[in-house]
Write a protein that holds these residues in place. Structure first.
Motif, PDB file in Angstrom:
ATOM      1  N   ALA A  58       0.883  -1.199   0.126  1.00  0.00           N
ATOM      2  CA  ALA A  58       0.126   0.015  -0.060  1.00  0.00           C
ATOM      3  C   ALA A  58       0.826   1.202   0.094  1.00  0.00           C
ATOM      4  CB  ALA A  58      -0.799   0.183   1.231  1.00  0.00           C
TER       5      ALA A  58
ATOM      6  N   ALA B 232       2.375   1.653  -3.443  1.00  0.00           N
ATOM      7  CA  ALA B 232       1.258   2.086  -4.334  1.00  0.00           C
ATOM      8  C   ALA B 232       1.120   3.679  -4.324  1.00  0.00           C
ATOM      9  CB  ALA B 232      -0.066   1.316  -4.157  1.00  0.00           C
ATOM     10  N   ARG B 233       1.118   4.299  -3.095  1.00  0.00           N
ATOM     11  CA  ARG B 233       0.909   5.716  -2.798  1.00  0.00           C
ATOM     12  C   ARG B 233       2.097   6.435  -3.257  1.00  0.00           C
ATOM     13  NH1 ARG B 233      -1.202   3.517   1.686  1.00  0.00           N
ATOM     14  NH2 ARG B 233       0.691   4.034   2.901  1.00  0.00           N
TER      15      ARG B 233
ATOM     16  N   ALA C  52      -0.744   7.339 -10.200  1.00  0.00           N
ATOM     17  CA  ALA C  52      -0.583   6.074  -9.337  1.00  0.00           C
ATOM     18  C   ALA C  52      -0.959   4.647  -9.648  1.00  0.00           C
ATOM     19  CB  ALA C  52      -1.352   6.304  -7.778  1.00  0.00           C
TER      20      ALA C  52
ATOM     21  N   LYS D 213      -2.955   2.230  -9.330  1.00  0.00           N
ATOM     22  CA  LYS D 213      -4.276   1.849  -8.748  1.00  0.00           C
ATOM     23  C   LYS D 213      -4.573   0.426  -8.472  1.00  0.00           C
ATOM     24  CE  LYS D 213      -5.541   6.114  -8.660  1.00  0.00           C
ATOM     25  NZ  LYS D 213      -5.767   6.930  -7.424  1.00  0.00           N
TER      26      LYS D 213
ATOM     27  N   GLU E 206      -2.633  -0.686  -5.392  1.00  0.00           N
ATOM     28  CA  GLU E 206      -3.355  -0.093  -4.309  1.00  0.00           C
ATOM     29  C   GLU E 206      -4.450  -0.670  -3.758  1.00  0.00           C
ATOM     30  OE1 GLU E 206      -3.759   4.282  -4.705  1.00  0.00           O
ATOM     31  OE2 GLU E 206      -4.477   4.324  -2.636  1.00  0.00           O
ATOM     32  N   LYS E 207      -5.220  -1.096  -4.784  1.00  0.00           N
ATOM     33  CA  LYS E 207      -6.576  -1.796  -4.556  1.00  0.00           C
ATOM     34  C   LYS E 207      -6.202  -3.189  -3.873  1.00  0.00           C
ATOM     35  CE  LYS E 207      -9.644   0.458  -7.767  1.00  0.00           C
ATOM     36  NZ  LYS E 207     -10.456   0.385  -9.015  1.00  0.00           N
TER      37      LYS E 207
ATOM     38  N   GLU F  82      -5.132  -2.716  -0.590  1.00  0.00           N
ATOM     39  CA  GLU F  82      -6.359  -2.355   0.360  1.00  0.00           C
ATOM     40  C   GLU F  82      -6.965  -3.803   0.749  1.00  0.00           C
ATOM     41  OE1 GLU F  82      -6.919   2.121  -1.116  1.00  0.00           O
ATOM     42  OE2 GLU F  82      -8.328   0.649  -1.503  1.00  0.00           O
TER      43      GLU F  82
END
Length: 124
Positions: A95, A98-99, A108, A110, A113-114, A117
């Protein structure tokens, strides 16, 4: 007493993160993707290179992989090793990556990141 426990726990987590390292000779595709500047294509290129040419003898050998030059290597060198076990790789690291890790066009990643999460939402 609770405060001491929480402080100790926070310190242990920080120490683990400080010594996190990815062994580029044994890491999986997912572990390699946790590295800054390394997405699925570069992670696969690292695996393909070590399959074709054998283990990396030192961290600098990573530069022989297509798409990894001095700039990306400078981001990676403190987080990679060629010996020992991969340590400290987690969904939280994904995470964070990803940021902070941007694609060439400035957007970014995404998908990463997903994925991170979703992993963070799974019950233990």
């Amino acid at each position: 007493m609770k405060k001491l426990f929480y402080v100790l726990f926070a310190w242990l987590v920080a120490v683990q993160c400080a010594f996190a390292a990815v062994n580029i000779n044994t890491a999986t595709l997912e572990e390699l993707e946790q590295l800054p500047g390394v997405g699925p294509a570069k992670a696969q290129a690292i695996i393909d290179d070590r399959t074709q040419n054998g283990k990396f003898k030192n961290a600098e050998d990573l530069k022989r992989v297509k798409g990894i030059g001095d700039g990306i290597f400078d981001k990676l060198k403190s987080e990679i090793t060629v010996t020992g076990a991969t340590t400290g790789v987690s969904a939280a690291a994904g995470a964070s990556k990803a940021r902070t890790d941007k694609k060439v066009d400035g957007k970014a990643d995404k998908k990463a990141e997903k994925k991170a999460e979703k992993q963070n939402k799974k019950p233990d």
